[in-house]
Design an enzyme around this catalytic site. Structure first.
Site, PDB file in Angstrom:
ATOM      1  N   ASP A 147       0.852  -1.193   0.000  1.00 59.17           N
ATOM      2  CA  ASP A 147       0.000   0.000   0.000  1.00 59.17           C
ATOM      3  C   ASP A 147       0.881   1.234   0.000  1.00 59.17           C
ATOM      4  OD1 ASP A 147      -2.442  -1.404   0.103  1.00 59.17           O
ATOM      5  OD2 ASP A 147      -2.296  -1.609   2.277  1.00 59.17           O
ATOM      6  N   ASP A 181      -7.191  -1.382  -4.284  1.00 58.09           N
ATOM      7  CA  ASP A 181      -8.226  -0.999  -3.317  1.00 58.09           C
ATOM      8  C   ASP A 181      -9.146   0.064  -3.899  1.00 58.09           C
ATOM      9  OD1 ASP A 181      -7.005  -2.677  -1.466  1.00 58.09           O
ATOM     10  OD2 ASP A 181      -5.834  -1.056  -0.577  1.00 58.09           O
TER      11      ASP A 181
END
Length: 201
Positions: A147, A181
């Site tokens: 991420d 995401d």
């Protein structure tokens, strides 16, 4: 028949290429925890890894990791079959695009989980190397999801009179996330917003 699947295939491949290219760049150029500002103090590239779901949520333990990985694979198969059926039934383009985004995002994070442990070494205390001679940091299905997008738009303190949180610092938006995401979130949000249009029959 094949022409109806050109758009979803293009969307899925585009999201995967962008998602994986950015993750690989971050892995091979940044050390875990390192960050730099893109725009001021509210758009930051901040490198973290997680064992779990979107926005850093996770199931605890080694067993939880396996459960999550298997669930992801089953979910992707189900979503892919649903997308195939939508294409055959000439479903609304918006619905096909939305499901394609969800599928692409799920695939993007599965790639990390399934393979990153085998093709990268640890990202701390050094920048990771792709295909290191000594092998990766983990085994199949035990990789960590990369991420990097961090948007701390608002920093503040909860009022003292608030129960449980009074006086605590808060950041909005705190979760760190990735392109995959984002694709999942946009796809699901689109379905919820336009559900009457998508499912009018």
């Amino acid at each position: 028949m094949l022409s109806i699947f050109k758009k979803p295939v293009f969307i899925i491949l585009l999201v995967l290429v962008i998602d994986q290219a950015l993750k690989i760049w971050v892995k091979t150029n940044m050390m875990l925890g390192e960050e730099f500002s893109v725009i001021g103090n509210w758009f930051i590239i901040h490198f973290i890894e997680n064992n779990g779901m979107a926005f850093g949520m996770e199931l605890a333990g080694e067993f939880g990791k396996i459960i999550l990985s298997v669930f992801r694979i089953i979910a992707v198969i189900g979503i892919g079959y649903y997308l195939y059926q939508l294409g055959k039934k000439n479903a609304p383009t918006g619905l096909i695009v939305s499901i394609s985004l969800v599928l692409a995002g799920a695939l993007g994070n599965i790639i990390d989980s399934a393979f990153y442990g085998m093709i990268f070494n640890d990202s701390y205390p050094q920048v990771a190397t792709m295909f290191p001679a000594e092998g990766g940091y983990s085994s199949f299905l035990h990789g960590k999801v990369v991420d990097m997008f961090y948007f701390p738009l608002i920093n503040g303190t909860f009022p003292n009179w608030m129960p449980f949180f009074g006086g605590d610092d808060f950041v909005f938006f705190r979760p760190v996330f990735n392109v995959a995401d984002s694709a999942i979130t946009i796809g699901i949000a689109s379905i919820l917003i336009f559900q009457r249009k998508f499912f009018d029959k």
